[in-house]
Design a protein around this motif. Structure first.
Motif, PDB file in Angstrom:
ATOM      1  N   ASP A 169       0.881  -1.175   0.000  1.00 52.65           N
ATOM      2  CA  ASP A 169       0.000   0.000   0.000  1.00 52.65           C
ATOM      3  C   ASP A 169       0.910   1.213   0.000  1.00 52.65           C
ATOM      4  OD1 ASP A 169       0.333   1.235   2.802  1.00 52.65           O
ATOM      5  OD2 ASP A 169      -0.039  -0.872   3.258  1.00 52.65           O
ATOM      6  N   ASP A 170       0.314   2.395  -0.122  1.00 57.64           N
ATOM      7  CA  ASP A 170       1.136   3.610  -0.255  1.00 57.64           C
ATOM      8  C   ASP A 170       1.478   4.264   1.081  1.00 57.64           C
ATOM      9  OD1 ASP A 170       1.097   3.334  -2.996  1.00 57.64           O
ATOM     10  OD2 ASP A 170      -0.583   4.731  -3.290  1.00 57.64           O
ATOM     11  N   PHE A 171       0.935   3.760   2.176  1.00 52.10           N
ATOM     12  CA  PHE A 171       1.008   4.522   3.436  1.00 52.10           C
ATOM     13  C   PHE A 171       1.768   3.845   4.565  1.00 52.10           C
ATOM     14  CE2 PHE A 171      -2.931   5.553   1.153  1.00 52.10           C
ATOM     15  CZ  PHE A 171      -2.682   6.892   0.866  1.00 52.10           C
ATOM     16  N   THR A 172       1.737   2.521   4.622  1.00 50.25           N
ATOM     17  CA  THR A 172       2.427   1.845   5.725  1.00 50.25           C
ATOM     18  C   THR A 172       3.928   2.105   5.623  1.00 50.25           C
ATOM     19  OG1 THR A 172       0.753   0.102   5.715  1.00 50.25           O
ATOM     20  CG2 THR A 172       2.816  -0.378   6.855  1.00 50.25           C
ATOM     21  N   PRO A 173       4.546   2.586   6.711  1.00 53.40           N
ATOM     22  CA  PRO A 173       5.996   2.836   6.666  1.00 53.40           C
ATOM     23  C   PRO A 173       6.779   1.531   6.440  1.00 53.40           C
ATOM     24  CG  PRO A 173       5.002   3.899   8.583  1.00 53.40           C
ATOM     25  CD  PRO A 173       3.952   2.998   8.000  1.00 53.40           C
ATOM     26  N   MET A 174       7.839   1.651   5.650  1.00 54.60           N
ATOM     27  CA  MET A 174       8.688   0.477   5.389  1.00 54.60           C
ATOM     28  C   MET A 174       9.174  -0.158   6.684  1.00 54.60           C
ATOM     29  SD  MET A 174      10.916   1.617   2.094  1.00 54.60           S
ATOM     30  CE  MET A 174      10.166   1.762   0.466  1.00 54.60           C
ATOM     31  N   GLU A 175       9.545   0.670   7.656  1.00 57.96           N
ATOM     32  CA  GLU A 175      10.085   0.121   8.914  1.00 57.96           C
ATOM     33  C   GLU A 175       9.034  -0.672   9.680  1.00 57.96           C
ATOM     34  OE1 GLU A 175      13.102  -0.287   9.920  1.00 57.96           O
ATOM     35  OE2 GLU A 175      14.047   0.933   8.366  1.00 57.96           O
ATOM     36  N   PHE A 176       7.747  -0.302   9.542  1.00 58.35           N
ATOM     37  CA  PHE A 176       6.689  -1.068  10.223  1.00 58.35           C
ATOM     38  C   PHE A 176       6.561  -2.459   9.601  1.00 58.35           C
ATOM     39  CE2 PHE A 176       2.294  -2.476  10.802  1.00 58.35           C
ATOM     40  CZ  PHE A 176       2.192  -2.425  12.194  1.00 58.35           C
ATOM     41  N   VAL A 177       6.650  -2.533   8.271  1.00 54.90           N
ATOM     42  CA  VAL A 177       6.554  -3.836   7.587  1.00 54.90           C
ATOM     43  C   VAL A 177       7.729  -4.725   7.992  1.00 54.90           C
ATOM     44  CG1 VAL A 177       6.383  -5.003   5.364  1.00 54.90           C
ATOM     45  CG2 VAL A 177       5.332  -2.752   5.670  1.00 54.90           C
ATOM     46  N   ILE A 178       8.909  -4.145   8.057  1.00 52.00           N
ATOM     47  CA  ILE A 178      10.093  -4.901   8.497  1.00 52.00           C
ATOM     48  C   ILE A 178       9.890  -5.408   9.927  1.00 52.00           C
ATOM     49  CG2 ILE A 178      12.550  -4.701   9.080  1.00 52.00           C
ATOM     50  CD1 ILE A 178      12.721  -2.608   6.737  1.00 52.00           C
ATOM     51  N   HIS A 179       9.357  -4.555  10.766  1.00 52.52           N
ATOM     52  CA  HIS A 179       9.077  -4.925  12.168  1.00 52.52           C
ATOM     53  C   HIS A 179       8.074  -6.083  12.245  1.00 52.52           C
ATOM     54  CE1 HIS A 179       7.929  -4.563  16.360  1.00 52.52           C
ATOM     55  NE2 HIS A 179       6.686  -4.287  16.003  1.00 52.52           N
ATOM     56  N   VAL A 180       7.030  -6.019  11.431  1.00 49.58           N
ATOM     57  CA  VAL A 180       6.014  -7.084  11.405  1.00 49.58           C
ATOM     58  C   VAL A 180       6.645  -8.413  10.989  1.00 49.58           C
ATOM     59  CG1 VAL A 180       4.028  -7.907  10.044  1.00 49.58           C
ATOM     60  CG2 VAL A 180       3.974  -5.637  11.115  1.00 49.58           C
ATOM     61  N   LEU A 181       7.499  -8.357   9.984  1.00 53.99           N
ATOM     62  CA  LEU A 181       8.145  -9.590   9.502  1.00 53.99           C
ATOM     63  C   LEU A 181       9.061 -10.189  10.576  1.00 53.99           C
ATOM     64  CD1 LEU A 181       8.727  -8.391   5.861  1.00 53.99           C
ATOM     65  CD2 LEU A 181       7.537 -10.510   6.473  1.00 53.99           C
ATOM     66  N   GLN A 182       9.665  -9.346  11.379  1.00 55.92           N
ATOM     67  CA  GLN A 182      10.517  -9.839  12.465  1.00 55.92           C
ATOM     68  C   GLN A 182       9.673 -10.372  13.624  1.00 55.92           C
ATOM     69  OE1 GLN A 182      12.963  -6.032  12.571  1.00 55.92           O
ATOM     70  NE2 GLN A 182      14.595  -7.536  12.776  1.00 55.92           N
ATOM     71  N   LYS A 183       8.609  -9.644  13.961  1.00 59.28           N
ATOM     72  CA  LYS A 183       7.795  -9.984  15.139  1.00 59.28           C
ATOM     73  C   LYS A 183       6.957 -11.244  14.921  1.00 59.28           C
ATOM     74  CE  LYS A 183       4.066  -7.931  18.016  1.00 59.28           C
ATOM     75  NZ  LYS A 183       4.666  -8.064  19.353  1.00 59.28           N
ATOM     76  N   PHE A 184       6.315 -11.354  13.740  1.00 61.69           N
ATOM     77  CA  PHE A 184       5.372 -12.455  13.522  1.00 61.69           C
ATOM     78  C   PHE A 184       5.937 -13.599  12.677  1.00 61.69           C
ATOM     79  CE2 PHE A 184       2.663  -8.742  14.366  1.00 61.69           C
ATOM     80  CZ  PHE A 184       1.889  -9.240  15.408  1.00 61.69           C
ATOM     81  N   PHE A 185       7.033 -13.329  11.955  1.00 64.29           N
ATOM     82  CA  PHE A 185       7.548 -14.360  11.037  1.00 64.29           C
ATOM     83  C   PHE A 185       9.011 -14.720  11.309  1.00 64.29           C
ATOM     84  CE2 PHE A 185       3.987 -12.185   9.042  1.00 64.29           C
ATOM     85  CZ  PHE A 185       3.167 -13.260   8.709  1.00 64.29           C
ATOM     86  N   GLN A 186       9.549 -14.240  12.418  1.00 66.71           N
ATOM     87  CA  GLN A 186      10.904 -14.609  12.872  1.00 66.71           C
ATOM     88  C   GLN A 186      11.969 -14.359  11.796  1.00 66.71           C
ATOM     89  OE1 GLN A 186       8.098 -16.766  13.716  1.00 66.71           O
ATOM     90  NE2 GLN A 186       8.174 -15.390  15.478  1.00 66.71           N
ATOM     91  N   LYS A 187      11.804 -13.294  11.019  1.00 69.57           N
ATOM     92  CA  LYS A 187      12.825 -12.948  10.022  1.00 69.57           C
ATOM     93  C   LYS A 187      13.883 -12.048  10.664  1.00 69.57           C
ATOM     94  CE  LYS A 187      10.396 -14.927   6.780  1.00 69.57           C
ATOM     95  NZ  LYS A 187      10.747 -16.302   6.376  1.00 69.57           N
ATOM     96  N   ASP A 188      15.137 -12.205  10.250  1.00 69.71           N
ATOM     97  CA  ASP A 188      16.136 -11.239  10.705  1.00 69.71           C
ATOM     98  C   ASP A 188      15.986  -9.957   9.860  1.00 69.71           C
ATOM     99  OD1 ASP A 188      17.592 -11.543   8.274  1.00 69.71           O
ATOM    100  OD2 ASP A 188      18.904 -13.076   9.153  1.00 69.71           O
ATOM    101  N   TYR A 189      16.690  -8.920  10.274  1.00 71.44           N
ATOM    102  CA  TYR A 189      16.476  -7.606   9.648  1.00 71.44           C
ATOM    103  C   TYR A 189      16.749  -7.638   8.149  1.00 71.44           C
ATOM    104  CZ  TYR A 189      16.245  -2.569   9.127  1.00 71.44           C
ATOM    105  OH  TYR A 189      15.886  -1.297   8.725  1.00 71.44           O
ATOM    106  N   THR A 190      17.797  -8.345   7.753  1.00 74.33           N
ATOM    107  CA  THR A 190      18.183  -8.412   6.332  1.00 74.33           C
ATOM    108  C   THR A 190      17.098  -9.095   5.501  1.00 74.33           C
ATOM    109  OG1 THR A 190      20.507  -8.514   6.975  1.00 74.33           O
ATOM    110  CG2 THR A 190      19.966  -9.228   4.736  1.00 74.33           C
ATOM    111  N   GLU A 191      16.613 -10.230   5.968  1.00 71.55           N
ATOM    112  CA  GLU A 191      15.587 -10.980   5.246  1.00 71.55           C
ATOM    113  C   GLU A 191      14.253 -10.217   5.253  1.00 71.55           C
ATOM    114  OE1 GLU A 191      15.636 -13.309   3.242  1.00 71.55           O
ATOM    115  OE2 GLU A 191      13.714 -14.367   3.274  1.00 71.55           O
TER     116      GLU A 191
END
Ligand code: TYC
Length: 114
Positions: free
Chosen positions: A43-65
């Motif tokens: 979407d056009d509004f969600t900050p990139m850093e929030f999406v990265i945070h979600v991927l780390q919090k709910f999907f156990q991804k490291d920052y790079t992935e």
């Protein structure tokens, strides 16, 4: 059981004459797919850093992935956060959408069959 997810074919027929006939039945038991992709949508509004945070919090991804997946979504419109059983995928979708709503971001998460 002949509810959704099962199907009966060749239920046999009736004999009109006096002879005998063999009634054959075959049943195709349909099985739900065992794996589902959990997908993040751009979407056009969600900050990139929030999406990265979600991927780390709910999907156990490291920052790079997490950054790689976020950029894939940003550029291609959608991206796979992970692949799970139906129940786990449903739970992840629910938790991510709830968390995004709570944080006032329009980020959407969906699932589809592998
Ligand atoms: N497109 C968003 C932006 O430019 C970033 C974004 C990436 C949003 C991934 C959602 O699933 C998403 N701020």
């Amino acid at each position: 059981m002949a509810g959704p997810g099962s199907r009966r074919d060749d239920e046999g027929g009736e004999s009109t004459g006096g002879g005998t006939e063999t009634i054959t039945r075959s049943r195709t038991k349909t099985k739900a797919p065992s794996l589902y992709r959990v997908v993040l949508l751009n979407d056009d509004f969600t900050p990139m850093e929030f999406v990265i945070h979600v991927l780390q919090k709910f999907f156990q991804k490291d920052y790079t992935e997490a950054t790689r997946i976020m950029l894939q979504v940003h550029h291609q419109g959608a991206g796979v956060a992970g692949t799970f059983s139906h129940e786990i995928a449903e739970t992840k979708v629910h938790l991510v959408n709830q968390y995004s709503r709570q944080n006032k971001h329009p980020l959407k998460c969906t699932m589809d069959e592998v």
